[in-house]
Design a protein around this motif. Sequence first.
Motif, PDB file in Angstrom:
ATOM      1  N   THR A 135      26.206  39.511  50.810  1.00  0.00           N
ATOM      2  CA  THR A 135      26.619  40.886  50.551  1.00  0.00           C
ATOM      3  C   THR A 135      26.959  41.081  49.078  1.00  0.00           C
ATOM      4  O   THR A 135      26.607  42.092  48.480  1.00  0.00           O
ATOM      5  N   VAL A 136      27.656  40.104  48.505  1.00  0.00           N
ATOM      6  CA  VAL A 136      28.052  40.174  47.099  1.00  0.00           C
ATOM      7  C   VAL A 136      27.567  38.905  46.391  1.00  0.00           C
ATOM      8  O   VAL A 136      27.774  37.801  46.885  1.00  0.00           O
ATOM      9  N   VAL A 137      26.930  39.104  45.236  1.00  0.00           N
ATOM     10  CA  VAL A 137      26.447  37.985  44.426  1.00  0.00           C
ATOM     11  C   VAL A 137      27.174  38.027  43.088  1.00  0.00           C
ATOM     12  O   VAL A 137      27.109  39.011  42.367  1.00  0.00           O
ATOM     13  N   LEU A 138      27.888  36.936  42.800  1.00  0.00           N
ATOM     14  CA  LEU A 138      28.579  36.784  41.517  1.00  0.00           C
ATOM     15  C   LEU A 138      27.741  35.875  40.627  1.00  0.00           C
ATOM     16  O   LEU A 138      27.324  34.805  41.065  1.00  0.00           O
ATOM     17  N   VAL A 139      27.526  36.298  39.396  1.00  0.00           N
ATOM     18  CA  VAL A 139      26.853  35.451  38.414  1.00  0.00           C
ATOM     19  C   VAL A 139      27.824  35.278  37.255  1.00  0.00           C
ATOM     20  O   VAL A 139      28.255  36.253  36.641  1.00  0.00           O
ATOM     21  N   MET A 140      28.161  34.029  36.992  1.00  0.00           N
ATOM     22  CA  MET A 140      29.095  33.712  35.905  1.00  0.00           C
ATOM     23  C   MET A 140      28.353  32.972  34.805  1.00  0.00           C
ATOM     24  O   MET A 140      27.649  32.000  35.064  1.00  0.00           O
ATOM     25  N   TYR A 141      28.514  33.456  33.581  1.00  0.00           N
ATOM     26  CA  TYR A 141      28.060  32.718  32.409  1.00  0.00           C
ATOM     27  C   TYR A 141      29.274  31.972  31.886  1.00  0.00           C
ATOM     28  O   TYR A 141      30.316  32.587  31.622  1.00  0.00           O
ATOM     29  N   PHE A 193      29.239  38.889  36.431  1.00  0.00           N
ATOM     30  CA  PHE A 193      28.499  40.039  36.956  1.00  0.00           C
ATOM     31  C   PHE A 193      28.668  40.052  38.474  1.00  0.00           C
ATOM     32  O   PHE A 193      28.484  39.023  39.123  1.00  0.00           O
ATOM     33  N   ILE A 194      29.017  41.212  39.001  1.00  0.00           N
ATOM     34  CA  ILE A 194      29.183  41.393  40.445  1.00  0.00           C
ATOM     35  C   ILE A 194      28.061  42.308  40.905  1.00  0.00           C
ATOM     36  O   ILE A 194      27.982  43.462  40.485  1.00  0.00           O
ATOM     37  N   ASN A 195      27.179  41.770  41.740  1.00  0.00           N
ATOM     38  CA  ASN A 195      25.984  42.508  42.183  1.00  0.00           C
ATOM     39  C   ASN A 195      25.248  43.121  40.996  1.00  0.00           C
ATOM     40  O   ASN A 195      24.811  44.268  41.025  1.00  0.00           O
ATOM     41  N   GLY A 196      25.125  42.340  39.928  1.00  0.00           N
ATOM     42  CA  GLY A 196      24.334  42.728  38.779  1.00  0.00           C
ATOM     43  C   GLY A 196      25.035  43.593  37.743  1.00  0.00           C
ATOM     44  O   GLY A 196      24.448  43.937  36.727  1.00  0.00           O
ATOM     45  N   ILE A 197      26.300  43.947  37.991  1.00  0.00           N
ATOM     46  CA  ILE A 197      27.047  44.802  37.066  1.00  0.00           C
ATOM     47  C   ILE A 197      28.183  43.998  36.437  1.00  0.00           C
ATOM     48  O   ILE A 197      28.931  43.314  37.136  1.00  0.00           O
ATOM     49  N   ARG A 198      28.309  44.095  35.131  1.00  0.00           N
ATOM     50  CA  ARG A 198      29.326  43.336  34.392  1.00  0.00           C
ATOM     51  C   ARG A 198      30.730  43.718  34.853  1.00  0.00           C
ATOM     52  O   ARG A 198      31.074  44.891  34.922  1.00  0.00           O
ATOM     53  N   TYR A 199      31.527  42.709  35.171  1.00  0.00           N
ATOM     54  CA  TYR A 199      32.928  42.917  35.530  1.00  0.00           C
ATOM     55  C   TYR A 199      33.745  42.891  34.241  1.00  0.00           C
ATOM     56  O   TYR A 199      33.665  41.937  33.477  1.00  0.00           O
ATOM     57  N   THR A 200      34.521  43.949  34.017  1.00  0.00           N
ATOM     58  CA  THR A 200      35.309  44.040  32.788  1.00  0.00           C
ATOM     59  C   THR A 200      36.800  44.156  33.068  1.00  0.00           C
ATOM     60  O   THR A 200      37.577  44.419  32.163  1.00  0.00           O
ATOM     61  N   GLY A 201      37.190  43.939  34.321  1.00  0.00           N
ATOM     62  CA  GLY A 201      38.605  44.037  34.678  1.00  0.00           C
ATOM     63  C   GLY A 201      39.376  42.783  34.313  1.00  0.00           C
ATOM     64  O   GLY A 201      38.893  41.908  33.585  1.00  0.00           O
ATOM     65  N   LEU A 242      40.204  41.042  40.794  1.00  0.00           N
ATOM     66  CA  LEU A 242      38.863  40.504  40.993  1.00  0.00           C
ATOM     67  C   LEU A 242      38.453  40.616  42.468  1.00  0.00           C
ATOM     68  O   LEU A 242      37.330  41.026  42.775  1.00  0.00           O
ATOM     69  N   MET A 243      39.361  40.313  43.376  1.00  0.00           N
ATOM     70  CA  MET A 243      39.080  40.445  44.807  1.00  0.00           C
ATOM     71  C   MET A 243      38.767  41.910  45.149  1.00  0.00           C
ATOM     72  O   MET A 243      37.821  42.187  45.873  1.00  0.00           O
ATOM     73  N   ALA A 244      39.539  42.832  44.602  1.00  0.00           N
ATOM     74  CA  ALA A 244      39.305  44.261  44.860  1.00  0.00           C
ATOM     75  C   ALA A 244      37.921  44.676  44.355  1.00  0.00           C
ATOM     76  O   ALA A 244      37.204  45.427  45.026  1.00  0.00           O
ATOM     77  N   ALA A 245      37.524  44.190  43.186  1.00  0.00           N
ATOM     78  CA  ALA A 245      36.208  44.527  42.628  1.00  0.00           C
ATOM     79  C   ALA A 245      35.086  43.963  43.490  1.00  0.00           C
ATOM     80  O   ALA A 245      34.061  44.624  43.710  1.00  0.00           O
ATOM     81  N   ILE A 246      35.267  42.763  44.007  1.00  0.00           N
ATOM     82  CA  ILE A 246      34.261  42.141  44.859  1.00  0.00           C
ATOM     83  C   ILE A 246      34.113  42.913  46.164  1.00  0.00           C
ATOM     84  O   ILE A 246      33.016  43.240  46.595  1.00  0.00           O
ATOM     85  N   VAL A 247      35.230  43.238  46.788  1.00  0.00           N
ATOM     86  CA  VAL A 247      35.190  43.988  48.051  1.00  0.00           C
ATOM     87  C   VAL A 247      34.600  45.381  47.821  1.00  0.00           C
ATOM     88  O   VAL A 247      33.789  45.864  48.609  1.00  0.00           O
TER      89      VAL A 247
END
Length: 185
Positions: A27-33, A161-169, A176-181
């Motif tokens: 459901t959710v794909v996280l990509v970390m650099y 990146f959460i589902n392809g969108i950069r996380y900036t929080g 982070l949990m709220a952003a993923i959900v």
Amino acid sequence: MSQDRDRNLLFIPASIEDRIQGVLSATVVLVMYGDYQCSQCANLYRLIKVIRRQLSISFGENYLCFIFRHFPEIQIHSHAQRAAQAAQAAAAQGQFWQMHDILFDRQQELGNGYLVEYANDLGLDISQFLRDLSKQVHVARINEEIESGLHSGVKTTPALFINGIRYTGCWNITQLMAAIVAASR
């Protein structure tokens, strides 16, 4: 404006070529650099491990997929590139995640002797491991991951990146949990 927006999108989508924990159809794909010598990267990775455990209990094993891509910041971390090569050399022997965890857990000890010690502790073929490092077998892949990060607007680590969108929080469990959900809706 469009270019700024594009810089917050993952340029190279997640694929089976990546180092993956979970399934790409999650459901959710996280990509970390990340960079193995970056303390914030280690902290984020530990946070993601906790979140993965919690979400798999709440929503099932296939809810969250985690992908790690190398982005060694060699201008500030002298051992980051070699550590990334060690992780890839371990991957060639089926032990990427085991080496990945050790490298983040032992960030202050990433010199060549330590890398060989970690490979030995994992039961890797040391001759092959040393050959891979000395011939820089995995540098091209690491460079490709750096390049994909640059195309996605990554300038420093960690970048997520959460589902392809950069996380900036904020890098805390609540936000982070709220952003993923929220990304799963």
